[in-house]
Design an enzyme around this catalytic site. Structure first.
Site, short mmCIF file in Angstrom:
data_model
loop_
_atom_site.label_atom_id
_atom_site.label_comp_id
_atom_site.label_asym_id
_atom_site.label_seq_id
_atom_site.Cartn_x
_atom_site.Cartn_y
_atom_site.Cartn_z
N CYS A 72 0.73 -1.18 0.12
CA CYS A 72 0.11 0.07 0.05
C CYS A 72 0.84 1.35 -0.06
CB CYS A 72 -1.03 0.01 1.10
SG CYS A 72 -2.15 1.48 1.22
N CYS A 83 -9.05 -0.75 2.13
CA CYS A 83 -8.28 0.54 1.77
C CYS A 83 -8.93 0.81 0.59
CB CYS A 83 -6.80 0.46 1.92
SG CYS A 83 -5.95 1.77 1.23
N CYS A 96 -5.02 0.89 -1.88
CA CYS A 96 -4.35 -0.26 -2.40
C CYS A 96 -5.29 -1.63 -2.81
CB CYS A 96 -3.31 -1.01 -1.26
SG CYS A 96 -4.17 -1.30 0.02
N CYS A 101 -16.78 -29.66 22.44
CA CYS A 101 -16.94 -30.26 21.37
C CYS A 101 -15.77 -30.64 20.60
CB CYS A 101 -18.17 -29.66 20.62
SG CYS A 101 -17.72 -28.06 20.16
#
Length: 347
Positions: free
Chosen positions: A40, A67, A70, A317
């Site tokens: 970015c 974003c 980017c 579980c």
């Protein structure tokens, strides 16, 4: 959960805009609420303001939005019109529950959308939209604020998106003058990732990892069953489970004392009680469980009840494995199941 060393490695890659890390990690910036790809071009945040994720879905569920510079949900070298259209559409209506008909109105074939998102981002378009919607609700829970604050919507194209996404999943927040039942929800950070806990003043009703598939539906069913709104906050059962989880993860607790309330059929409740009877560090199979309950033919029913458990870890579980010794499935993910079993054996 990433180690400090790995986070430092990713941060250095971010500072240097290393393209070889594309697709390896995403970074969420706490100060802006966006998540970015490693390359970015935006100004780099401080390390303490960064949260690193291995995939985009984790970032979305942690309430970060893509974003605009980017475009982390686009391929580094090619942004398809289909992906751009759908991501923009979700950002305009982040609380919307998308259907195939909605996609057809965009002249997009649902199978094409599913395939392109799955191939490039490891999740379907529906999973992306669900993660974005759930992430908005989770952001409010994580903030811990007792009321929906319109200011928290700032930064979203849809000014009401935050409020609507929260209300869609958690129910409309009652005013002080309304005589509604209210459940409290709280965000809990753990070594295996964030969890959400929901409780009334007497007992814990739900404890799940925030990225569990189907969590949104679980929360909605709970809210409808109790005919109650769910708001950010804490009750004594939530404070108690936070303390007990801290002890559990450092190996100082094997049996939970937090009071719980089961929401299910008599058969499901009997399965969950049997799960709680499995000692820490041991495992059972569905066949073992069915025999223990006096109904050897109920293996599949036991499996379904196991999958309906809404109290992760404390109703263990994860201690259920296949008869051949293989791990089988787990709603929180196989990696977490492996970690939990190994952790309990060490204890």
């Amino acid at each position: 959960m990433l180690t400090e060393l790995k986070s430092r490695e990713y941060y250095q890659a971010l500072l240097e805009k290393k393209s070889e890390y594309e697709g390896v990690f995403y970074v969420g910036v706490k100060t802006t609420g966006v998540f970015c790809r490693p390359t970015c071009p935006a100004r780099k945040p401080k390390f303490e303001n960064c949260t690193f994720f291995l995939n985009a879905e984790q970032a979305l569920l942690a309430s970060f939005r893509p974003c605009k510079r980017c475009k982390p949900l686009s391929h580094p070298n090619h942004e398809t019109g289909l992906v751009r259209t759908l991501v923009d559409a979700v950002e305009k209506e982040p609380e919307k529950r998308w259907t195939n008909q909605d996609l057809q109105e965009f002249s997009i074939d649902p199978s094409t959308a599913r395939r392109q998102f799955k191939k490039r981002f490891g999740m379907t378009f529906v999973e992306y939209a669900r993660a974005r919607r759930m992430g908005l609700a989770m952001k409010h829970i994580r903030s811990g604020k007792p009321v929906i604050d319109a200011q928290l919507s700032s930064g979203y194209e849809s000014s009401s998106g935050f409020r609507d996404a929260f209300s869609r999943i958690m129910g409309d927040v009652p005013t002080q003058s309304e005589d509604h039942r209210v459940l409290k929800a709280s965000w809990i950070d753990t070594p295996l990732g964030p969890m959400v806990a929901i409780a009334n003043e007497e007992a814990l009703l739900l404890l799940e990892f925030v990225d569990r598939r189907g969590l949104e539906r679980e929360v909605e069913r709970l809210r409808e069953n109790r005919e109650a709104a769910i708001i950010p906050g804490e009750s004594e059962p939530i404070r108690m489970i936070k303390r007990e989880l801290e002890l559990y993860f450092v190996g100082k607790l094997t049996t939970f004392q937090t009071p719980v309330q089961f929401l299910g059929t008599p058969f499901q409740k009997s399965v969950w009680h049997q799960l709680q009877a499995i000692p820490s560090g041991e495992t059972r199979s569905y066949t073992d469980m069915a025999r223990k309950m006096g109904n050897p033919q109920a293996v599949r029913a036991v499996g379904r009840a196991n999958g309906m458990n809404q109290l992760a870890i404390i109703v263990p579980c994860h201690r259920i494995i296949q008869s051949d010794g293989s791990l089988g499935g787990y709603g929180g993910g196989i990696a977490r199941k492996e970690w939990l079993l190994a952790h309990e054996k060490r204890i």
